[in-house]
Write a protein that holds these residues in place. Sequence first.
Motif, PDB file in Angstrom:
ATOM      1  N   ARG A   1       4.000 -18.206 -13.424  1.00 39.90           N
ATOM      2  CA  ARG A   1       3.312 -17.141 -14.141  1.00 39.90           C
ATOM      3  C   ARG A   1       3.057 -16.063 -13.098  1.00 39.90           C
ATOM      4  N   MET A   2       3.326 -14.824 -13.490  1.00 36.49           N
ATOM      5  CA  MET A   2       3.227 -13.742 -12.519  1.00 36.49           C
ATOM      6  C   MET A   2       2.768 -12.477 -13.224  1.00 36.49           C
ATOM      7  N   VAL A   3       1.929 -11.707 -12.550  1.00 34.76           N
ATOM      8  CA  VAL A   3       1.537 -10.390 -13.054  1.00 34.76           C
ATOM      9  C   VAL A   3       1.743  -9.358 -11.953  1.00 34.76           C
ATOM     10  N   TYR A   4       2.077  -8.159 -12.404  1.00 32.87           N
ATOM     11  CA  TYR A   4       2.190  -6.990 -11.532  1.00 32.87           C
ATOM     12  C   TYR A   4       1.184  -5.962 -12.025  1.00 32.87           C
ATOM     13  N   PHE A   5       0.513  -5.293 -11.092  1.00 33.96           N
ATOM     14  CA  PHE A   5      -0.392  -4.219 -11.471  1.00 33.96           C
ATOM     15  C   PHE A   5      -0.592  -3.289 -10.283  1.00 33.96           C
ATOM     16  N   MET A   6      -1.113  -2.099 -10.604  1.00 33.58           N
ATOM     17  CA  MET A   6      -1.405  -1.107  -9.565  1.00 33.58           C
ATOM     18  C   MET A   6      -2.894  -0.820  -9.542  1.00 33.58           C
ATOM     19  N   VAL A   7      -3.418  -0.630  -8.343  1.00 37.31           N
ATOM     20  CA  VAL A   7      -4.782  -0.180  -8.139  1.00 37.31           C
ATOM     21  C   VAL A   7      -4.660   1.045  -7.246  1.00 37.31           C
ATOM     22  N   GLN A   8      -4.839   2.222  -7.840  1.00 35.55           N
ATOM     23  CA  GLN A   8      -4.601   3.496  -7.173  1.00 35.55           C
ATOM     24  C   GLN A   8      -3.159   3.517  -6.667  1.00 35.55           C
ATOM     25  N   ASN A   9      -2.935   3.580  -5.355  1.00 36.09           N
ATOM     26  CA  ASN A   9      -1.560   3.591  -4.859  1.00 36.09           C
ATOM     27  C   ASN A   9      -1.188   2.272  -4.164  1.00 36.09           C
TER      28      ASN A   9
ATOM     29  N   LYS B   1       0.849  -1.196   0.000  1.00 37.32           N
ATOM     30  CA  LYS B   1       0.000   0.000   0.000  1.00 37.32           C
ATOM     31  C   LYS B   1       0.884   1.246   0.000  1.00 37.32           C
ATOM     32  N   ASN B   2       0.269   2.376  -0.326  1.00 29.68           N
ATOM     33  CA  ASN B   2       0.941   3.683  -0.281  1.00 29.68           C
ATOM     34  C   ASN B   2       2.204   3.707  -1.138  1.00 29.68           C
ATOM     35  N   TYR B   3       2.128   3.109  -2.309  1.00 26.16           N
ATOM     36  CA  TYR B   3       3.271   3.067  -3.226  1.00 26.16           C
ATOM     37  C   TYR B   3       3.120   4.205  -4.235  1.00 26.16           C
ATOM     38  N   ASN B   4       4.091   5.121  -4.268  1.00 25.23           N
ATOM     39  CA  ASN B   4       3.976   6.320  -5.098  1.00 25.23           C
ATOM     40  C   ASN B   4       5.009   6.383  -6.218  1.00 25.23           C
ATOM     41  N   LYS B   5       5.655   5.282  -6.519  1.00 23.92           N
ATOM     42  CA  LYS B   5       6.635   5.244  -7.601  1.00 23.92           C
ATOM     43  C   LYS B   5       6.015   4.519  -8.799  1.00 23.92           C
ATOM     44  N   PRO B   6       6.694   4.557  -9.953  1.00 26.68           N
ATOM     45  CA  PRO B   6       6.192   3.805 -11.111  1.00 26.68           C
ATOM     46  C   PRO B   6       6.224   2.294 -10.857  1.00 26.68           C
ATOM     47  N   LEU B   7       5.342   1.579 -11.528  1.00 26.44           N
ATOM     48  CA  LEU B   7       5.270   0.120 -11.395  1.00 26.44           C
ATOM     49  C   LEU B   7       6.609  -0.536 -11.715  1.00 26.44           C
ATOM     50  N   ASN B   8       7.323  -0.015 -12.708  1.00 26.81           N
ATOM     51  CA  ASN B   8       8.627  -0.589 -13.083  1.00 26.81           C
ATOM     52  C   ASN B   8       9.595  -0.621 -11.902  1.00 26.81           C
TER      53      ASN B   8
ATOM     54  N   GLY C   1      -4.360 -11.722 -17.373  1.00 25.51           N
ATOM     55  CA  GLY C   1      -4.215 -11.340 -15.980  1.00 25.51           C
ATOM     56  C   GLY C   1      -3.900  -9.884 -15.735  1.00 25.51           C
ATOM     57  N   LEU C   2      -3.952  -9.060 -16.787  1.00 25.71           N
ATOM     58  CA  LEU C   2      -3.602  -7.652 -16.618  1.00 25.71           C
ATOM     59  C   LEU C   2      -4.825  -6.757 -16.793  1.00 25.71           C
ATOM     60  N   PRO C   3      -4.822  -5.596 -16.116  1.00 33.54           N
ATOM     61  CA  PRO C   3      -5.914  -4.646 -16.328  1.00 33.54           C
ATOM     62  C   PRO C   3      -5.845  -4.089 -17.751  1.00 33.54           C
ATOM     63  N   ALA C   4      -6.867  -3.361 -18.157  1.00 34.23           N
ATOM     64  CA  ALA C   4      -6.931  -2.814 -19.514  1.00 34.23           C
ATOM     65  C   ALA C   4      -5.709  -1.950 -19.839  1.00 34.23           C
ATOM     66  N   THR C   5      -5.250  -1.188 -18.871  1.00 36.17           N
ATOM     67  CA  THR C   5      -4.040  -0.390 -19.081  1.00 36.17           C
ATOM     68  C   THR C   5      -3.120  -0.576 -17.882  1.00 36.17           C
ATOM     69  N   GLY C   6      -1.842  -0.597 -18.135  1.00 34.87           N
ATOM     70  CA  GLY C   6      -0.850  -0.763 -17.074  1.00 34.87           C
ATOM     71  C   GLY C   6      -0.700  -2.215 -16.692  1.00 34.87           C
ATOM     72  N   GLY C   7       0.366  -2.526 -16.057  1.00 39.97           N
ATOM     73  CA  GLY C   7       0.625  -3.893 -15.619  1.00 39.97           C
ATOM     74  C   GLY C   7       1.690  -4.574 -16.460  1.00 39.97           C
TER      75      GLY C   7
END
Length: 181
Positions: free
Chosen positions: A143-151, A88-95, A118-124
């Motif tokens: 198999r792994m996915v990374y994504f952000m939901v708000q922060n 939570k409270n992550y304010n940097k880019p996903l990369n 497994g990815l949202p429409a944009t980002g991830g």
Amino acid sequence: MKNSTSIIKKMMRGLLVCAIMTFAAGAAHAQVGIPGTKVKYTFPSKWTYLKSEKVDANTMMYLYFYEAKTVCHAGDTTLPFLRIYIRKNYNKPLNDFVFDRWSKEPYQALKDYTKGLGLPATGGMGYIGAYTNLKDRKDYQFRMVYFMVQNTVVEFRLETTKDTYSQMEAEFVSILKSLTF
């Protein structure tokens, strides 16, 4: 009267057992939510919650393991698992988060993608990856996915041994396809 009471009790027990079995069968297909997000996913077969672990004030990890059937290769049994790592409270880019996680647990990316399974429409970001565990000297694939939901940033990782990956791939793909954002 005593016989009819006995018959009714047996029927009620039978109905209760049927209801429990129906609920248990349906639970395998129930949607599960990722805590702190609106993201949901579905297990296509029997998976069991193992534990939650607080990593730090902003980070939690949740573990589930596969138990629909025994997964073996060459007499060696393995326990496929799902690990959900949430910060939570992550304010940097996903990369930045992806690199930070990779630096703590290096792996070889066999395939990577930014759209689709497994990815949202944009980002991830998504990966099929592999690594060798130096402690048990086994090769693992995931198999792994990374994504952000708000922060809130999420790592969603389904893993087994490399030798049993082909047995679990359809299960992993089904779970990733079920992710809803």
